[in-house]
Design an enzyme around this catalytic site. Structure first.
Site, PDB file in Angstrom:
ATOM      1  N   SER A 118       0.932  -1.148   0.011  1.00 51.67           N
ATOM      2  CA  SER A 118       0.095  -0.147  -0.090  1.00 51.67           C
ATOM      3  C   SER A 118       0.949   1.424   0.103  1.00 51.67           C
ATOM      4  O   SER A 118       1.550   1.486  -0.923  1.00 51.67           O
ATOM      5  CB  SER A 118      -0.971  -0.054   1.115  1.00 51.67           C
ATOM      6  N   ASP A 258      -9.386  -5.785  -4.600  1.00 53.96           N
ATOM      7  CA  ASP A 258      -8.653  -4.889  -3.828  1.00 53.96           C
ATOM      8  C   ASP A 258      -8.961  -3.476  -3.840  1.00 53.96           C
ATOM      9  O   ASP A 258      -9.515  -3.007  -4.818  1.00 53.96           O
ATOM     10  CB  ASP A 258      -7.091  -4.995  -4.361  1.00 53.96           C
ATOM     11  N   HIS A 285      -7.334  -6.036  -0.285  1.00 58.06           N
ATOM     12  CA  HIS A 285      -6.120  -5.224   0.012  1.00 58.06           C
ATOM     13  C   HIS A 285      -4.964  -6.083   0.873  1.00 58.06           C
ATOM     14  O   HIS A 285      -3.852  -5.547   0.939  1.00 58.06           O
ATOM     15  CB  HIS A 285      -6.383  -4.073   0.649  1.00 58.06           C
TER      16      HIS A 285
END
Length: 306
Positions: A118, A258, A285
């Site tokens: 991320s 995601d 995610h």
């Protein structure tokens, strides 16, 4: 399967504008001198390393040493709540300098791999675009190359929620009542679909996310109140123009459901010269938590054999 060595430590990090001594906490799983070490960059910004600790399986299964650390302002590293709202203090250069400082401290600056999840993937891409001589392999997991694409993806995902949930999110976004219980509950519904689809979220994930309540300084300053409303300096963040500069062999990872939809990762695939891409069919995610066994196989094989 052997049990790897584990070592925890701290390294001083000189940040003159912090106004006090700073340190970076880190943990090494495995023995650095055996194989090329993998440095893990956590997300957020503001969610420390704990939720990534399943990557320790790479040390026991593939003999790949893994280095976790908490970026400054996070977890077990120095916190600076007095810098809340100071957008001139929190930025890419701060965390890039911190990463360089850690690499030198551990003596791995000439040969290492990175995995960034991320926000960590964004930071990893920025680091790689500087062409550090020691970076041999890069893994960008569940990350956007441009934050405008990210916001567009979040708003599209929001349309998949029940209409009443969408309406509550929009209501509180417009009223800027982000702390309201309705808004928090609506965000949780979103997260159960697109952050982590496991019925019970793992303790390591809850531990990381708990830091947002303990000290929201970094997330609220750099990002903003939510994934839909980016008010901090990240709102205009992009690494797209610099992606062709990345020389390291790169692996892209994301999940079918995601927050980092394919649309946000396409620029990495399009512009990084040496790149491959794997999507996890049953994940959102957090594919490292949602499909751990396959995730470790994909990552371990890339690091060991490519």
């Amino acid at each position: 399967m052997s049990t790897p060595n584990v070592f925890e430590g701290e390294v001083a990090f000189d940040v003159p504008s912090a106004g006090k001594p700073c340190k970076t906490w880190y943990k090494v799983v495995g023995t650095i001198r055996t194989n090329r070490p993998l440095v893990a960059l956590h997300g957020g910004p503001g969610i420390p390393h704990d939720y990534l600790e399943v990557l320790s399986g790479l040390a026991s299964t593939y003999d790949i040493p893994v280095i976790f650390y908490d970026q400054i302002g996070n977890g077990l590293s120095t916190h600076l709540p007095e810098k809340n709202g100071d957008i001139t203090f929190w930025g890419d250069k701060l965390w890039l300098d911190e990463l360089d400082n850690l690499l030198v401290h551990l003596g791995i600056q000439d040969d290492y791999a990175l995995i960034g999840h991320s926000w960590g993937g964004m930071l990893g891409a920025r680091h790689a675009a500087l062409q550090p001589k020691g970076l041999k392999q890069l893994i960008i997991a569940d990350a956007p190359a441009d934050m405008h694409d990210w916001v567009a993806a979040q708003n599209e995902l929001k349309t998949r929620l029940p209409q009443d949930v969408q309406d509550l999110i929009t209501k509180h976004e417009n009223a800027r009542t982000w702390e309201h219980k309705e808004y928090q509950e609506s965000n949780l519904i979103f997260s159960k679909q697109f952050l982590c689809r496991l019925e019970k979220w793992p303790d390591m994930m809850l531990k990381s996310m708990g830091w947002l309540e303990k000290d929201p300084t970094v997330y609220h300053t750099v990002n903003g109140p939510s994934e839909f409303n980016i008010t901090g300096p990240l709102k205009d963040w992009t690494v797209v123009p610099d992606l062709p500069k990345i020389k390291a062999s790169t692996l892209l990872l994301n999940g079918r459901y995601d927050e980092a939809q394919d649309s946000v990762m396409v620029p990495f695939f399009k512009y990084i010269p040496m790149v491959k891409w794997v999507t996890f069919a049953e994940s959102a995610h957090m594919p490292h938590l949602e499909e751990t066994e396959r995730y470790l196989q994909v990552v371990g094989s890339f690091l060991k054999y490519e």
